[in-house]
Write a protein that holds these residues in place. Structure first.
Motif, mmCIF file in Angstrom:
data_model
loop_
_atom_site.group_PDB
_atom_site.id
_atom_site.type_symbol
_atom_site.label_atom_id
_atom_site.label_comp_id
_atom_site.label_asym_id
_atom_site.label_seq_id
_atom_site.Cartn_x
_atom_site.Cartn_y
_atom_site.Cartn_z
ATOM 1 N N GLY A 262 10.241 6.355 -1.510
ATOM 2 C CA GLY A 262 9.628 6.858 -0.319
ATOM 3 C C GLY A 262 10.629 6.723 0.883
ATOM 4 N N HIS A 263 11.494 5.996 1.000
ATOM 5 C CA HIS A 263 12.164 5.677 2.200
ATOM 6 C C HIS A 263 13.061 6.876 2.512
ATOM 7 C CE1 HIS A 263 15.110 5.157 -1.087
ATOM 8 N NE2 HIS A 263 16.106 5.163 -0.282
ATOM 9 N N LYS A 264 13.278 7.695 1.610
ATOM 10 C CA LYS A 264 14.187 9.124 2.104
ATOM 11 C C LYS A 264 13.383 9.883 3.004
ATOM 12 C CE LYS A 264 12.535 11.436 -2.137
ATOM 13 N NZ LYS A 264 13.092 11.953 -3.451
ATOM 14 N N TYR A 265 12.013 9.721 3.315
ATOM 15 C CA TYR A 265 11.332 10.591 4.005
ATOM 16 C C TYR A 265 11.105 9.697 5.674
ATOM 17 C CZ TYR A 265 9.758 12.726 -0.235
ATOM 18 O OH TYR A 265 9.857 13.129 -1.605
ATOM 19 N N ILE A 266 11.637 8.619 5.820
ATOM 20 C CA ILE A 266 11.414 8.013 6.872
ATOM 21 C C ILE A 266 12.543 8.570 8.122
ATOM 22 C CG2 ILE A 266 11.931 5.903 8.172
ATOM 23 C CD1 ILE A 266 11.322 4.432 5.722
ATOM 24 N N ARG A 267 11.836 8.978 9.133
ATOM 25 C CA ARG A 267 12.503 9.601 10.157
ATOM 26 C C ARG A 267 13.022 8.547 11.141
ATOM 27 N NH1 ARG A 267 10.105 14.765 13.450
ATOM 28 N NH2 ARG A 267 12.000 15.224 14.845
ATOM 29 N N LEU B 24 0.878 -1.288 0.114
ATOM 30 C CA LEU B 24 0.035 -0.072 0.095
ATOM 31 C C LEU B 24 1.033 1.177 -0.059
ATOM 32 C CD1 LEU B 24 -2.950 0.730 0.477
ATOM 33 C CD2 LEU B 24 -2.539 1.053 2.720
ATOM 34 N N ASP B 25 0.817 1.950 -0.976
ATOM 35 C CA ASP B 25 1.580 3.165 -1.072
ATOM 36 C C ASP B 25 1.085 4.302 -0.674
ATOM 37 O OD1 ASP B 25 3.531 1.656 -2.395
ATOM 38 O OD2 ASP B 25 4.064 2.792 -4.401
ATOM 39 N N GLU B 26 1.661 5.128 0.289
ATOM 40 C CA GLU B 26 0.980 6.267 0.859
ATOM 41 C C GLU B 26 1.477 7.472 0.120
ATOM 42 O OE1 GLU B 26 1.289 2.995 3.846
ATOM 43 O OE2 GLU B 26 2.895 4.254 2.650
ATOM 44 N N THR B 27 0.831 8.610 -0.433
ATOM 45 C CA THR B 27 1.271 9.832 -0.696
ATOM 46 C C THR B 27 0.702 11.165 0.098
ATOM 47 O OG1 THR B 27 1.381 8.846 -2.812
ATOM 48 C CG2 THR B 27 1.158 11.415 -2.777
ATOM 49 N N VAL B 28 1.675 11.816 0.690
ATOM 50 C CA VAL B 28 1.271 13.079 1.400
ATOM 51 C C VAL B 28 1.088 13.973 0.313
ATOM 52 C CG1 VAL B 28 1.665 14.660 2.881
ATOM 53 C CG2 VAL B 28 2.199 12.224 3.515
ATOM 54 N N ILE B 29 0.014 14.852 0.264
ATOM 55 C CA ILE B 29 -0.242 15.928 -0.734
ATOM 56 C C ILE B 29 -0.432 17.284 0.168
ATOM 57 C CG2 ILE B 29 -1.818 16.784 -2.555
ATOM 58 C CD1 ILE B 29 -2.703 13.919 -2.877
ATOM 59 N N GLN B 30 0.210 18.312 0.000
ATOM 60 C CA GLN B 30 0.275 19.622 0.571
ATOM 61 C C GLN B 30 0.405 20.752 -0.718
ATOM 62 O OE1 GLN B 30 2.821 20.387 4.025
ATOM 63 N NE2 GLN B 30 0.885 20.213 5.193
ATOM 64 N N HIS B 31 -0.470 21.544 -0.683
ATOM 65 C CA HIS B 31 -0.515 22.720 -1.654
ATOM 66 C C HIS B 31 -0.266 22.099 -3.125
ATOM 67 C CE1 HIS B 31 -0.067 25.342 1.620
ATOM 68 N NE2 HIS B 31 0.915 24.722 1.960
ATOM 69 N N GLY B 32 -1.038 20.995 -3.413
ATOM 70 C CA GLY B 32 -0.860 20.480 -4.605
ATOM 71 C C GLY B 32 0.474 19.761 -5.049
ATOM 72 N N ALA B 33 1.358 19.663 -4.101
ATOM 73 C CA ALA B 33 2.477 18.823 -4.283
ATOM 74 C C ALA B 33 2.427 17.375 -3.691
ATOM 75 C CB ALA B 33 3.825 19.427 -3.612
ATOM 76 N N GLU B 34 2.778 16.597 -4.257
ATOM 77 C CA GLU B 34 2.606 14.928 -4.031
ATOM 78 C C GLU B 34 4.063 14.556 -3.484
ATOM 79 O OE1 GLU B 34 0.640 13.009 -7.120
ATOM 80 O OE2 GLU B 34 -0.979 14.305 -7.059
ATOM 81 N N PHE B 35 4.135 13.790 -2.342
ATOM 82 C CA PHE B 35 5.149 13.001 -1.861
ATOM 83 C C PHE B 35 4.745 11.996 -1.569
ATOM 84 C CE2 PHE B 35 4.996 17.660 -0.814
ATOM 85 C CZ PHE B 35 6.449 17.932 -1.065
ATOM 86 N N ASN B 36 5.331 10.688 -2.682
ATOM 87 C CA ASN B 36 4.857 9.362 -2.417
ATOM 88 C C ASN B 36 5.916 8.712 -1.570
ATOM 89 O OD1 ASN B 36 4.421 6.715 -2.824
ATOM 90 N ND2 ASN B 36 3.606 7.076 -4.985
ATOM 91 N N LEU B 37 5.360 8.076 -0.595
ATOM 92 C CA LEU B 37 6.304 7.433 0.519
ATOM 93 C C LEU B 37 6.390 5.885 0.098
ATOM 94 C CD1 LEU B 37 4.484 8.698 3.586
ATOM 95 C CD2 LEU B 37 5.989 9.652 2.238
#
Length: 645
Positions: A93-98, A66-79
């Motif tokens: 998307g692993h580059k967004y993992i904290r 299951l791919d998650e995408t965060v959307i803000q101000h029209g910009a999409e960040f696929n996790l």
């Protein structure tokens, strides 16, 4: 910080994070398994993998990921993260993992700009349903989440590829959809506990690769079907629960169900608690019957593995009812086998000649760890039936000879735990008088005789007389001039290979060896077979030593029992060591166990894999979580606790 914790530096380095796997089960055969960065690297990996008895006795992957995408101000960040050909990973998307931690639940924390999103996964116990809770920890502006399901609808042994037969139909249900790609499969229900929009955009994602399968010499490429995506708004501090299962969920209850299931989870906050959690995952309840799966992700319930692992998985954790439940199912299968009746219960490989011998040993541990009286009441009749069945040579491939030893034919078919075969022939053709078979036979005879001796049973004298004959013949047959035991003897053929199977004779409560002879066996095992990850299956000094379990299937089959190290054997080694060196052995055993604690953050986190290479750096191989290994380390901890009282 939790006991199982991985920071951003490790998570974003795929060389470090991809080899680490996570496993969760529903204790009824279904599981979720992937890497800690949620990139599937095996054909067995999936988010919702379930048994479908109507089709076959394999597991089937319905929801692969299951791919998650965060959307803000029209910009999409696929996790999401998938591997494609040419060592290409996308969408990275692993580059967004904290950070990632696994205390009660596998929990991933993502950071995308000012957005911090937490993802937590759990399997509902005894239900084919996985729940994922998304919590927006922080955000400074309006945020949307998009969830894109990757569907497989296939056996774990096969692959799916783009084809016109796959159904694209999706039907709206409460806060979600249901769909089914192929006839014969159950519907997959995907829902959220919040109003959302499902956008139907069917497509195939082609050429997804599984590098672990490529390493093992298998096909490693498939296509996955994506029917569309779910999209919903989420506010700071809000939690939204996603459900995937084979029945429709009451969406208003999803949040409460998640919280109630979370409360039932035991924290993985130390080494022993990790192993206890791993032990629980092998339990497989099907209707009124209870099984122990031999390992994940591809093993079924094998009889020998069940009886060896059951005491450590249950009694060592004071879980007596679980032991009794599994043994009640096993009793039915044992009785069916001895009566020659077919059984519809799913305990496989009952026909192997040592299985009943291990079943008696398993019940012996109940007598030791629970109560002799209770053991006699619950299992006395079964014990006597098994011993008489074996004594009278009614087993199709285990015969009691006049010298008191048991004989089995293993020339053309693998009949012991060393069961690898190539071209239908056993790699290690152990046959005739096999050392652990006879060690078990001697131990079982005297255990049952002692247990039944308190009831004046007429069989007691017969068992004792047979044990005395067996014990003398054992010494004459197996003990050689170098102080260790032959692995098997068949006529004039004596296997001089130094293998770990002799350790059982030194470990069992009833042994034909005296203390000096036991010490000789333990000393040879210590010198030639002991590693930080278990006992080698063959000494480096013996011919055919092949310690690295790598390469294609045949290459691995030749190495499987020719020098690889097995942790479960070390449980019996510890037991023998304690018998010989008593209190002075505790420090040594505790130091040996530390190497297994290192495994809690390697391979399959919180568990122990099937086997290890026999040479440094002793890499974990095979199944990611193996019941006998977890069981014997738990039983070792139990034995240590009794010495420390």
């Amino acid at each position: 910080m939790s006991y199982l914790h991985f920071d951003k530096t490790l998570m974003t380095n795929l060389e470090e994070s991809l080899p680490k796997e996570i496993l969760r089960t529903n204790r009824s055969g279904a599981y979720h398994c992937s890497t800690i960065v949620d990139c599937n690297t095996r054909k067995y990996h999936g988010l919702l993998v379930i048994p479908i008895p109507e089709l076959d006795d394999e597991n089937h992957i319905l929801l692969s990921s299951l791919d998650e995408t965060v959307i803000q101000h029209g910009a999409e960040f696929n996790l999401g993260l998938h591997k494609y050909s040419g060592n290409n990973f996308s969408p990275r998307g692993h580059k967004y993992i904290r950070e990632f931690e696994c205390d009660k639940l596998p929990t991933t924390l993502y950071r995308v700009g000012g957005v911090i999103l937490k993802k937590e996964k759990l399997f509902v116990h005894h239900e084919n349903r996985i729940l994922i809770r998304y919590t927006l920890v922080d955000a400074h502006s309006a945020t949307k989440i998009r969830l894109r399901p990757f569907l497989a609808f296939r056996s774990v042994r096969q692959y799916t590829h783009e084809n016109p037969q796959a159904s694209r139909e999706c039907f709206p249900i409460d806060n979600g959809i249901k769909t089914c790609m192929y006839q014969g499969y159950p519907d997959l229900y995907m829902q959220l506990n919040k109003k959302n929009e499902f956008v139907f955009t069917p497509d195939w994602y082609r050429g997804i690769e599984y590098p672990k399968e490529q390493e093992r010499g298998y096909d490693f490429n498939e296509d996955l079907y994506v029917p569309g995506y779910f999209e919903f708004d989420i506010k700071k501090g809000e939690s939204v629960v996603f459900s995937a299962g084979i029945s429709e969920a009451k969406t208003r209850m999803l949040k409460r169900t998640f919280e109630e299931e979370e409360e039932e989870r035991t924290p993985r906050d130390n080494f022993q608690h990790c192993l206890v959690n791993a032990a629980h995952q092998f339990l497989n309840k099907q209707g009124d019957n209870y099984y122990i799966l031999a390992g994940y992700p591809w093993f079924k319930c094998r009889a020998r593995d069940l009886f060896i692992s059951l005491p450590g998985l249950t009694l060592a954790n004071q879980e007596i009812v679980k032991y009794e439940s599994v043994m009640e199912t096993a009793r039915k299968v044992i009785e069916d086998f001895m009566e020659g009746r077919p059984s519809d219960l799913k305990i496989y490989e009952m026909q192997h000649p040592d299985v009943l011998l291990w079943a008696v040993w398993c019940i012996q541990q109940y007598a030791k760890m629970v109560s002799r009286n209770k053991c006699r009441e619950k299992y006395g009749v079964l014990l006597k039936e098994m011993m008489d069945y074996l004594k009278d040579s009614r087993h199709p491939n285990l015969f009691v000879h006049d010298n008191g030893l048991v004989y089995a034919n293993g020339k053309d078919k693998a009949i012991t735990w060393m069961n690898s075969t190539v071209n239908g022939k056993p790699v290690v053709p152990r046959t005739g008088y096999i050392v652990e078979f006879n060690a078990l036979w001697y131990n079982d005879l005297l255990f049952v005789a002692d247990l039944m001796g308190e009831t004046n049973d007429n069989s007691v004298a017969v068992y004792r007389e047979l044990a005395e004959k067996c014990g003398q013949s054992f010494i004459n047959t197996f003990l050689n001039e170098y102080g260790y035991l032959f692995d098997y003897v068949d006529g004039n053929m004596m296997d001089w290979s130094v293998r770990p199977n002799m350790i059982f004779t030194a470990a069992f409560d009833y042994s034909p060896l005296n203390m000096k002879q036991r010490k000789g066996v333990v000393d040879v095992v210590t010198k030639e077979l002991l590693t930080p990850k278990g006992l080698r299956s063959l000494s480096p000094k013996s011919g055919g030593y092949n310690p690295n379990y790598v390469g294609h299937q045949i290459q691995r089959d030749y190495a499987y029992h020719q020098g690889t190290a097995w942790p479960w054997l070390e449980g019996f080694y510890f037991e023998a060591y304690l018998k010989i060196y008593k209190m002075s052995s505790l420090g040594f055993i505790q130091r040996q166990l530390i190497s297994y604690e290192d495994e809690m953050t390697s391979h399959c986190i919180g568990s122990i894999p099937e086997l290890f290479d026999g040479n440094p750096p002793f890499r974990g191989r095979g199944a990611v979580s193996f019941a006998m290994n977890v069981a014997e380390i738990l039983r070792s901890l139990y034995m240590l606790s009794k010495y420390n009282l």
